[in-house]
Design an enzyme around this catalytic site. Structure first.
Site, PDB file in Angstrom:
ATOM      1  N   ASP A   1       0.880  -1.153   0.000  1.00  0.00           N
ATOM      2  CA  ASP A   1       0.000   0.000   0.000  1.00  0.00           C
ATOM      3  C   ASP A   1       0.916   1.201   0.000  1.00  0.00           C
ATOM      4  OD1 ASP A   1      -2.609   1.020  -0.185  1.00  0.00           O
ATOM      5  OD2 ASP A   1      -2.485   1.729   1.866  1.00  0.00           O
TER       6      ASP A   1
ATOM      7  N   TYR B   1       0.702   9.911  -9.396  1.00  0.00           N
ATOM      8  CA  TYR B   1       1.137  11.300  -9.216  1.00  0.00           C
ATOM      9  C   TYR B   1       2.535  11.565  -9.775  1.00  0.00           C
ATOM     10  CZ  TYR B   1      -2.799  11.482  -5.931  1.00  0.00           C
ATOM     11  OH  TYR B   1      -4.050  11.423  -5.363  1.00  0.00           O
TER      12      TYR B   1
END
Length: 201
Positions: A70, A155
């Site tokens: 994660d 991103y």
């Protein structure tokens, strides 16, 4: 060749893991390859909780060793946002461009000197009957005012790495692997590889 199963459906993450694990002699398989129907809801409030949840759920379902990660972006001026909600920052549809637009909008009035941020990654290695182990890594950077580069995902186009003078999306997979949060986490995993992962065929 040894195989390693990564508990993800994300094609971008799969490419990152291939760049990192192939030199170690592992063939990378994802849920798209072995269990496309498996989709673990990320209900944890930290990267570590979500990584462990995904790794243990998939390891139990497949009865084999599984690595889950994660990861996300933490922006200091936004109090650590988007954090664990990085993939769905702009909504449940998990749209990279919409997420980037929301970040840029939220930082519109923030000066360059205060746009510090980091990518964080937690890896969890799980297997039935074994104690789950976690490894974390980070990469410090600055949020740009616009997109640069067309590599990577998420991103990467707005995450500038001062030490190399480029946005993450301007790096080749190999260059990214050398400095990324995921690369740093995998190098920690490699340096203290659980015995039961090393012997997995």
């Amino acid at each position: 060749m040894k195989k390693v199963i990564i508990a993800t459906q994300n094609k971008g993450k799969a490419k990152d893991f291939e760049a990192l694990f192939s030199p170690l002699g592992y063939e990378v398989l994802t849920l798209r390859d072995v269990a496309e129907q498996l989709d673990v809801e990320e209900t944890g409030v930290t990267f570590e909780e979500n990584a462990i949840l995904k790794a243990e759920t998939v390891a139990e379902a497949l009865q084999t060793v599984v690595i889950a990660d994660d990861s996300g972006l933490e922006i200091d001026a936004l109090g650590g946002e988007p954090g664990v909600y990085s993939a769905r920052y702009a909504g449940e549809q998990k749209n990279d461009d919409a997420n980037i637009d929301k970040v840029l909008e939220n930082l519109a009035e923030v000066p360059d000197s205060e746009r510090t941020a980091r990518f964080r990654c937690v890896l969890a290695v799980a297997a039935p009957g074994k104690q789950t182990e976690t490894f974390s890594g980070s990469c410090e950077g600055v949020i740009l005012t616009g997109r640069k580069g067309d590599q990577g995902f998420g991103y990467d186009p707005i995450f500038y790495v001062p030490e190399i003078g480029k946005a993450m999306a301007e790096l080749s997979p190999e260059e990214k692997a050398a400095i990324s949060h995921r690369g740093n986490a995998i190098r920690k995993l490699e340096s203290s590889m659980p015995d039961w992962l090393e012997t997995e065929k």
